[in-house]
Structures are given as C-alpha cells and as structure tokens.
Design a protein around this motif. Structure first.
Motif, PDB file in Angstrom:
ATOM      1  N   VAL A 182       0.527  -1.160  -0.134  1.00 56.91           N
ATOM      2  CA  VAL A 182       0.017  -0.254  -0.177  1.00 56.91           C
ATOM      3  C   VAL A 182       0.904   1.173   0.277  1.00 56.91           C
ATOM      4  CG1 VAL A 182      -1.904   1.550   1.159  1.00 56.91           C
ATOM      5  CG2 VAL A 182      -2.055  -1.026   1.172  1.00 56.91           C
ATOM      6  N   LEU A 183       1.850   0.761   0.726  1.00 57.84           N
ATOM      7  CA  LEU A 183       2.821   2.284   0.549  1.00 57.84           C
ATOM      8  C   LEU A 183       3.640   2.472  -0.383  1.00 57.84           C
ATOM      9  CD1 LEU A 183       5.189   2.347   4.148  1.00 57.84           C
ATOM     10  CD2 LEU A 183       3.696   3.922   2.743  1.00 57.84           C
ATOM     11  N   VAL A 184       4.188   1.321  -1.328  1.00 60.70           N
ATOM     12  CA  VAL A 184       4.529   2.236  -2.580  1.00 60.70           C
ATOM     13  C   VAL A 184       3.451   2.384  -3.528  1.00 60.70           C
ATOM     14  CG1 VAL A 184       5.236   0.677  -4.628  1.00 60.70           C
ATOM     15  CG2 VAL A 184       6.355  -0.263  -2.332  1.00 60.70           C
ATOM     16  N   ALA A 185       2.183   2.587  -3.600  1.00 59.87           N
ATOM     17  CA  ALA A 185       1.049   2.323  -3.742  1.00 59.87           C
ATOM     18  C   ALA A 185       0.478   3.720  -3.908  1.00 59.87           C
ATOM     19  CB  ALA A 185      -0.617   1.442  -4.618  1.00 59.87           C
ATOM     20  N   VAL A 186       1.068   4.564  -2.813  1.00 62.56           N
ATOM     21  CA  VAL A 186       0.979   6.029  -1.829  1.00 62.56           C
ATOM     22  C   VAL A 186       2.044   6.804  -2.869  1.00 62.56           C
ATOM     23  CG1 VAL A 186       0.445   7.357  -0.280  1.00 62.56           C
ATOM     24  CG2 VAL A 186      -0.720   5.138  -0.504  1.00 62.56           C
ATOM     25  N   PHE A 187       3.067   6.312  -2.512  1.00 62.77           N
ATOM     26  CA  PHE A 187       4.437   6.368  -2.502  1.00 62.77           C
ATOM     27  C   PHE A 187       4.190   6.946  -4.962  1.00 62.77           C
ATOM     28  CE2 PHE A 187       8.921   7.760  -2.777  1.00 62.77           C
ATOM     29  CZ  PHE A 187       9.309   8.135  -4.509  1.00 62.77           C
ATOM     30  N   ALA A 188       3.445   5.965  -5.500  1.00 63.05           N
ATOM     31  CA  ALA A 188       3.387   5.938  -7.115  1.00 63.05           C
ATOM     32  C   ALA A 188       2.208   7.097  -7.768  1.00 63.05           C
ATOM     33  CB  ALA A 188       3.333   4.879  -7.855  1.00 63.05           C
ATOM     34  N   PHE A 189       1.041   6.558  -6.290  1.00 59.27           N
ATOM     35  CA  PHE A 189       0.284   7.779  -6.716  1.00 59.27           C
ATOM     36  C   PHE A 189       0.773   9.168  -6.885  1.00 59.27           C
ATOM     37  CE2 PHE A 189      -2.603  10.872  -4.774  1.00 59.27           C
ATOM     38  CZ  PHE A 189      -3.431  10.835  -5.656  1.00 59.27           C
ATOM     39  N   ALA A 190       1.570   9.706  -5.956  1.00 53.77           N
ATOM     40  CA  ALA A 190       1.941  11.122  -5.737  1.00 53.77           C
ATOM     41  C   ALA A 190       2.915  11.408  -6.435  1.00 53.77           C
ATOM     42  CB  ALA A 190       2.103  10.658  -4.184  1.00 53.77           C
ATOM     43  N   TRP A 191       3.728  10.532  -6.663  1.00 54.97           N
ATOM     44  CA  TRP A 191       4.433  10.538  -7.584  1.00 54.97           C
ATOM     45  C   TRP A 191       4.147  11.316  -9.613  1.00 54.97           C
ATOM     46  CZ3 TRP A 191       9.979  11.191  -6.680  1.00 54.97           C
ATOM     47  CH2 TRP A 191      10.339  11.241  -7.992  1.00 54.97           C
ATOM     48  N   GLN A 192       3.267  10.822  -8.806  1.00 55.73           N
ATOM     49  CA  GLN A 192       2.510  10.442 -10.834  1.00 55.73           C
ATOM     50  C   GLN A 192       1.500  12.166 -10.654  1.00 55.73           C
ATOM     51  OE1 GLN A 192       1.128   8.003 -12.595  1.00 55.73           O
ATOM     52  NE2 GLN A 192      -0.072   8.586 -13.934  1.00 55.73           N
ATOM     53  N   PHE A 193       0.605  12.337 -10.081  1.00 59.74           N
ATOM     54  CA  PHE A 193      -0.648  13.128  -9.137  1.00 59.74           C
ATOM     55  C   PHE A 193      -0.293  14.429  -8.902  1.00 59.74           C
ATOM     56  CE2 PHE A 193      -2.069   9.110 -11.136  1.00 59.74           C
ATOM     57  CZ  PHE A 193      -3.017   9.879 -11.858  1.00 59.74           C
ATOM     58  N   PHE A 194       0.821  14.718  -7.961  1.00 59.01           N
ATOM     59  CA  PHE A 194       0.988  15.550  -7.307  1.00 59.01           C
ATOM     60  C   PHE A 194       2.743  16.425  -8.022  1.00 59.01           C
ATOM     61  CE2 PHE A 194      -1.507  13.452  -4.810  1.00 59.01           C
ATOM     62  CZ  PHE A 194      -2.363  14.476  -4.975  1.00 59.01           C
ATOM     63  N   HIS A 195       3.079  15.168  -8.747  1.00 58.04           N
ATOM     64  CA  HIS A 195       4.650  15.749  -8.874  1.00 58.04           C
ATOM     65  C   HIS A 195       4.882  15.106  -9.907  1.00 58.04           C
ATOM     66  CE1 HIS A 195       6.454  16.804  -5.157  1.00 58.04           C
ATOM     67  NE2 HIS A 195       6.000  16.057  -4.662  1.00 58.04           N
ATOM     68  N   TYR A 196       3.926  15.156 -10.723  1.00 60.35           N
ATOM     69  CA  TYR A 196       3.757  14.855 -12.602  1.00 60.35           C
ATOM     70  C   TYR A 196       4.689  14.109 -12.793  1.00 60.35           C
ATOM     71  CZ  TYR A 196      -0.058  18.188 -11.070  1.00 60.35           C
ATOM     72  OH  TYR A 196      -1.143  18.360 -10.520  1.00 60.35           O
ATOM     73  N   ARG A 197       5.692  13.063 -12.323  1.00 62.35           N
ATOM     74  CA  ARG A 197       6.091  12.921 -13.196  1.00 62.35           C
ATOM     75  C   ARG A 197       6.261  11.740 -13.175  1.00 62.35           C
ATOM     76  NH1 ARG A 197      10.135  17.182 -13.780  1.00 62.35           N
ATOM     77  NH2 ARG A 197      10.642  17.873 -11.007  1.00 62.35           N
ATOM     78  N   PRO A 198       7.077  11.135 -14.412  1.00 68.73           N
ATOM     79  CA  PRO A 198       6.631   8.929 -14.789  1.00 68.73           C
ATOM     80  C   PRO A 198       7.037   8.027 -13.792  1.00 68.73           C
ATOM     81  CG  PRO A 198       8.677  10.474 -16.213  1.00 68.73           C
ATOM     82  CD  PRO A 198       7.739  10.979 -15.815  1.00 68.73           C
ATOM     83  N   HIS A 199       7.428   7.314 -14.187  1.00 68.16           N
ATOM     84  CA  HIS A 199       7.827   6.094 -13.860  1.00 68.16           C
ATOM     85  C   HIS A 199       7.214   5.826 -12.024  1.00 68.16           C
ATOM     86  CE1 HIS A 199       9.335   5.989 -17.495  1.00 68.16           C
ATOM     87  NE2 HIS A 199      10.364   7.168 -16.708  1.00 68.16           N
ATOM     88  N   GLY A 200       6.112   6.415 -11.271  1.00 67.54           N
ATOM     89  CA  GLY A 200       6.355   6.795  -9.497  1.00 67.54           C
ATOM     90  C   GLY A 200       6.482   4.798  -8.924  1.00 67.54           C
ATOM     91  N   ALA A 201       6.022   3.922 -10.111  1.00 65.68           N
ATOM     92  CA  ALA A 201       5.545   2.959  -9.079  1.00 65.68           C
ATOM     93  C   ALA A 201       7.444   2.629  -9.173  1.00 65.68           C
ATOM     94  CB  ALA A 201       4.910   1.749  -9.752  1.00 65.68           C
ATOM     95  N   LEU A 202       8.250   2.158 -10.159  1.00 65.27           N
ATOM     96  CA  LEU A 202       9.227   2.136  -9.929  1.00 65.27           C
ATOM     97  C   LEU A 202       9.665   2.557  -9.104  1.00 65.27           C
ATOM     98  CD1 LEU A 202      10.424   1.902 -13.540  1.00 65.27           C
ATOM     99  CD2 LEU A 202      10.086  -0.387 -12.180  1.00 65.27           C
TER     100      LEU A 202
END
Lengths: 457, 281
Positions: free
Chosen positions: B219-239
């Motif tokens: 769940v933590l990884v998913a939250v990180f991936a989401f925040a990376w993509q939707f608040f920092h607008y960067r690709p590869h959040g999950a990786l």
C-alpha cells in the motif's frame, strides 16, 4: 501565407549515417494539415518556454485564447514571437523526399544533389456583459498589453463562474467550457487569456496573428489538449516541436510511434504536389490504422547538425527566439564549414559555443476526444538515435537492353523494384495499386499462373 | 499432494509471450541482441556468484526473470547497457542482503541504477497501448484464478490502491463520472503499470515476510507511486516507489517477523541453507 526558404545547393553524401545519399526535392510541411495547431515547447529541468502559433482566420475581434498556466505570469514572461520561427523549424524538420540516380550499369557514374524548403498554422475560439468578478469567484491577477495582444491572468474558484466571467467580458468561448476548465481550477492553475488589441494590431502591420510565447517553471511537462476538445468536430491535428538538451521526447501516457520511413517509393512522387498528397494520405492511413491512439514521431535530431539538411539548422539567434534559454546571448552565428573531402556534410558548431546541445523532437498527433482522454504528458528520454521521415526515389539509369551484357539483368531488376515500390506506396497510403501501376506505366500485374501450371512438365 | 510447478516458470512464459507480442505488434525500440545480451549476462553473473559462494541447486530461473524484466521495461540506445545492468542487478541480489534476504528486486534495482547513472537509457511507460493492457489484465486475472496463489495479492492490492487513489483524485478534480471513467480506464490499461504490478511488486523475495507487513508495504508503494504521478507529475512513480521503499523491508521483517518465502524449486536448498541465513533467490 507561406514562407519559401530556398537555400543554396547542398551536395550530400555520408557513409556514416544511413545508406542513402541524395537530393532533397520535396517535403510535406505542417501547412499541409488544415487546422493543425503548432506549438514549440522548450524545456530543461522545470524551466519551460511554450510558443503557440494561431492560424486564426476569423474576425480578429472575436479571437480568444485560454491556456492554463501553473502560476501568475509576469509581463516579462510573456512575449510575442515571430511566425518565421515556426516556418524555419518546420522546414528543418518536415518529412522529406530524397532522390538518387542509379549509375549506368554499363558505365558506373556518380550522382549529384540539391533541395528546397517551405512552411507553418492553429485556430482558437473567441468574444459578450457584467456580473462582479468576485461574485463569480474570478480574480484578475494581472493584465498586460504585449504586442497586439491584451492579456489577463485569471485565477478562479469555480468553473462555471470562470465561464460566465469570460462570456461577460466578451470572450467567445465554446459551450461546455466549464466542464473542461474545472480540473485545471482544482489543480490551482491560473488561466492565461489573450485577445487581440485591434489598435495595437493595426500598428504592427501584420495580417496574421503572431505566436504568443510564455516562459514559466513547472513540474508538468504536458500540453492541455483536452481544453481544445470542448467543441471538437472530428479528429484534430497537433504538431509539437520539442526542444530539449538530452534526448528524444515521447508521450508518457500514450504510445509514441515512429512513422514508417526510409523506404523506396515510385519516382513520380517528385512531380507537382504528389509528395504532399502522398504524405497526407500516408499519415491519415497510419493514424487510422492505430485508431487515432498514438503520437507519431516525425523527426528527432541534434540541431547542431543535419545529414543531409532539408533546411539549414536554426542559428543560435533563431533558437533563442524559439525560446531556447540555455543558448547564450550573442553566441554569434557560426558559418557552417563543410568537412574536408565531404562537401555535402554540414557539421555545425554547437549553438551557444559548443557547450550545450539542442535536440529537436517533432511529434504529430491526430486525436479525438474519445481516444485521448487525458492531456498529453511528455518525458524526455535518454535516446539520442536520430530519426527522420524520409522517403527515397531511385531513378533508373537510361540504358538500352542490349547496350552491354549487364544491361538486361539490370533492367529486369528495375522493373521488379518498381513493382515493389508501387506496392509499398499502396500499402502505406491504403491507395489503389492499379492506379499507381498506371501512373508508373507498369504493365498491369500479369494474371497469376495457376499453381498447377508446369507441375507435369 | 502433487507438487505444483515452480510459479516462476509461469512467469517466464508470460514474460516471453509479452515480449514477443511487444516486438511483433508494437514499435518496441528493443533489439533482439539487447535481449539476448541481457539474458546471457544475467545467467553468467548468477553462475559466477553461485560458484563464488559455493551454492548448489539454485538454478537459473531468477536471472531469466530479471533478464526478461529488464528487456520488457528498460530501453537503451547502445548495446552495452542491457548486459551491464543485468550483471549489476544480479550482483545486487547477492551483495545487498540483510539477514540473508536480498533487499531490492533485481530488475527494479537495475532499472533504477540505469536511469540514475547510465546515459542513453529510458523507460517508456506508454509504449504498450491500451489493447495490450487489456490482454495483460485478462492473463493476470486468469493466473490468479488458476494458481490461487497467496502471495499474488501484492499485484492486485497494489493496483487496487493505486487506482482507488487515482479515482479519488479525479473525483476531487471535478471530472464528470463519464470522464472519470475514461481517464481511470486509460490509467488502468497502462502496460507499464501492469507489468510492474504483475512482475515486479509481486516478487515475494523482496517483500516483507509477514502478510500484514507485506500488505502495508505494498500500500505504501502504491501511495508513493500515486503521489509521484499526480502531485509531482513525473513518470515511473511505481518503479521509484518500490526502489526507494525497499530499505524498509528489512525493518518490517525485524518488527513483524514471518515465514520466509521459498520457491518450490528451492525446497531442498531451503532446508539446507535456511538455517545459515543464506537463501539465494
């Protein structure tokens, strides 16, 4: 209006790059695609400069442009650019035709070269009485007159308030705009709204609207294409020129595909508008084949050089005008010096004194509201492999079949080749193979022999 | 009870099929030679480490998976990148270990190193297109039903969390239900995201051992991936999420110890080596 930029003769042949060397005789520029929006995006880190060209042909007083921007822009961040920049960058990167001549099989001889150039275009909606901005949740953060444009930067709290405010203030915006505006408001974005100041416009003496440019910092590397879809009528075209330092740019939320290129095609494409028609049909066919779901790469090259050049690379001044901020002022315009022994290859000193390269990616998208549900997001990759949409014409040598022993096999080969080229063309454009054969003076395909023919002999 | 085949055989088959589909149906900028070099380098590196550490009966499924994973996700404009990254990824697996368990997923580690340190490398998250995305969903769901495997919950838990957060964000942005659905399905069919879910985060060797800890971590990884993509607008959040949060795994295992996962094929090895705290993946 069209710019014809005819540059001098360039002999071009490079063993290093692709196996081709030839004439640049035609090209399919952005002008070809009606209603194609053109935009230049320059980006390094979070620093971004966007230039938008409006091919608006309606009443000037009805013109309006609404662009979501990440922050309130200061006057110094906004500029009115030069249409010629778009023309130059288009000419440099447009899909092109290269041709070359077979040596006489009886008398191996060499070739020569030349070429030519063109370019540009984008439309936007526009113009209506008062209710207080405050009541509508709209704040005018700043207003400027830059060149022929009156610009306001707005922030808003409600999308319908913003739509009403724009209407009341005389901007003619499409119905349903509120829905499209809402997500940008919730992301705390501001709105850059421009219309034409008719008095200033008259002073400029330009008939066309010049491109608007703005510089800002943002984490978002994207183009808000959804906003223009409010009143979309069929597929829309966008040509984006992306200038970066490190490598090719691609979409991060859609497939990015290279257009089929570098194949041999029938030589009649050289005549008249044949190549333009071919490219248009080919693009339409490929876009349809991909279901209007992909972003096409038309060109990617380091702008420090080209091989061969369809048009000269942009000079440092031209690049600065396009918004390439990492090129030093007064970098000078180094004259190209042909490499010794290779008169055609034009190596260019890196613009800006050789330190920092400029990479150009040209992307062409044909999108519909259904197939592009999200705004276009980009990423800069580490890819530095050059790519261009180039098509090759090979002129056969004029030789009699009995001129020498090599002549007949050569001519047989030519006929086979022409047939293949015709089929290639038909496949790429979804065109009628027999019409192409006719144009080529190829004999209609011989009726296929039944499979059993000759079985018992 | 009849022994089930090693789950990794299924994974390798799936990866190979996806790669073939990608190369044939998609404009993959991957050369067959790059793939061959990645696989060869991964296997060779595994062989070297097995010899150096005198480990027997470990086999070569893991380097195959890493080689395929790198071929599926990593792109490079030179030939040397894939083998180098494969060698680093496998070496990372043997060298970066805490209490006998490797910290990073090898392919994830390799991609992270490549993107951070090697020129001419990139990951193309959009390159699969939505139709292939749909196929991956079907196969993933099919596999779930067929295998009833307990540890596969990671893939679906990750997807569910990420997509639920995305839906909430889209709702908050004021999209109409129809638009929300359009955008959400576009996100859900992203091939890069699905590859990550089914092949990377579902790797049990680099997740916490205790089911509760594992779920929290995913769940933590998913939250990180989401925040990376939707608040920092960067690709590869999950990786990046999986990579950056990997050092937490030993901590989870320390706080909430559980039974160490063991691939079926490694059973005898497990029995022999587990006591020494040396379990190669």
């Amino acid at each position: 209006m069209r710019h014809h930029l005819i540059a001098g003769l360039l002999a071009v042949c490079s063993a290093a790059s692709h196996a081709f060397c030839g004439f640049y005789v035609g090209k399919a520029d952005a002008q070809l695609f009606n209603e194609a929006s053109q935009v230049i995006v320059v980006r390094d880190g979070d620093k971004t400069v966007v230039s938008m060209l409006n091919d608006y042909r309606g009443e000037l007083k009805e013109f309006a442009l609404v662009v979501p921007v990440p922050a309130v822009l200061q006057k110094g961040q906004i500029n009115v650019g030069d249409q010629a920049t778009f023309a130059r960058i288009d000419a440099y990167s447009a899909p092109r035709l290269a041709e070359y001549y077979d040596g006489n099989p009886c008398d191996r001889r060499v070739l020569e070269m030349r070429r030519d150039a063109v370019a540009m275009s984008a439309p936007v909606p526009a113009s209506a009485a008062p209710q207080s901005a405050k009541a509508l949740g709209v704040t005018v953060e700043a207003s400027y007159t830059v060149g022929e444009y009156d610009i306001v930067i707005l922030s808003a709290t409600q999308s319908d308030g913003l739509e009403t405010w724009l209407r009341q203030s005389g901007y003619r915006i499409p119905a349903q705009s509120a829905k499209a505006l809402a997500p940008y408001i919730r992301q705390n974005m501001k709105f850059f709204v421009a219309r034409v100041n008719l008095a200033e416009q008259a002073k400029t003496g330009f008939r066309m609207l010049r491109p608007l440019q703005f510089a800002y910092e943002s984490e978002k590397f994207m183009l808000p294409i959804r906003l223009g879809m409010a009143n979309a009528n069929g597929p829309q075209d966008l040509i984006a020129y992306l200038l970066t330092k490190n490598g090719r740019v691609e979409a991060s939320n859609y497939r990015t595909v290279k257009l089929p290129a570098n194949m041999d095609l029938p030589v009649f494409l050289k005549q008249g508008d044949e190549f333009r028609h071919f490219y248009k049909a080919m693009f339409a066919e490929q876009a349809k084949k991909e279901g209007h779901r992909v972003v096409f790469t038309e060109y990617f090259w380091d702008m420090g050089w080209c091989d061969p050049c369809a048009a000269d690379p942009l000079s440092p001044e031209e690049l600065r005008k396009a918004g390439v901020f990492w090129i030093g002022k007064g970098a000078g315009s180094p004259q190209p010096v042909p490499l010794p022994g290779r008169p055609g290859l034009m190596p260019r000193p890196m613009p800006g004194g050789g330190a920092q390269p400029v990479m150009l990616t040209r992307l062409h998208v044909r999108y519909t509201p259904e197939t592009f549900p999200e705004d276009l997001m980009f990423q800069e990759t580490g890819d530095r492999q050059n790519f261009q949409t180039r098509y090759v014409l090979r002129h056969p040598a004029k030789v009699e079949p009995n001129a020498c022993p090599e002549a007949k096999p050569y001519l047989d080969g030519v006929r086979q080749r022409q047939e293949q080229e015709a089929q290639q063309l038909a496949t790429l454009t979804g065109g009628d193979i027999n019409a192409i054969r006719k144009k080529l003076d190829l004999p209609p395909a011989p009726p296929a022999k039944p499979w059993w023919d000759g079985l018992w002999k | 009870m009849k022994a089930q085949p090693d789950a990794r055989l299924f994974q390798i088959g799936f990866q190979a099929a996806l790669l073939t589909a990608g190369v044939l149906l998609r404009d993959f900028s991957l050369l067959p030679l790059q793939m061959a070099l990645a696989l060869a380098a991964a296997a060779a590196t595994q062989a070297c480490w097995l010899r150096a550490l005198r480990l027997a009966n470990v086999g070569y499924l893991s380097p195959l998976i890493t080689g395929f994973g790198l071929s599926l996700l990593l792109r490079a404009d030179t030939l040397w990148v894939h083998p180098l990254v494969a060698a680093l990824a496998i070496s990372g697996k043997f060298l970066i270990r805490v209490r006998g368990k490797h910290v990073f997923n090898p392919a994830n580690f390799g991609i992270g190193v490549a993107l951070l340190a090697l020129p001419g490398t990139w990951v193309s998250p959009g390159q699969w297109g939505n139709d292939l995305g749909l196929a991956v969903w079907l196969i993933g769901l099919g596999a779930l039903v067929a295998r009833r495997a307990s540890r596969d919950d990671a893939a679906f838990l990750f997807l569910a969390t990420f997509l639920a957060l995305t839906a909430a964000r889209l709702w908050q942005l004021g999209h109409s239900p129809l638009r929300l659905w359009e955008i959400l399905s576009h996100q859900a069919l992203n091939g890069g995201l699905l590859l990550f879910a089914f092949f990377m985060i579902s790797d049990p060797m680099s997740l916490p051992d205790r089911p509760l800890a594992r779920r929290l971590h995913v769940v933590l990884v998913a939250v990180f991936a989401f925040a990376w993509q939707f608040f920092h607008y960067r690709p590869h959040g999950a990786l990046w999420g999986l990579l950056c949060l990997a050092p937490l795994v030993p901590l989870w295992d320390f706080l909430l110890p559980g039974q160490r996962h063991n691939w079926r094929g490694n059973r005898s090895l497990h029995n022999n080596v587990a006591a020494q705290g040396k379990i190669p993946g």
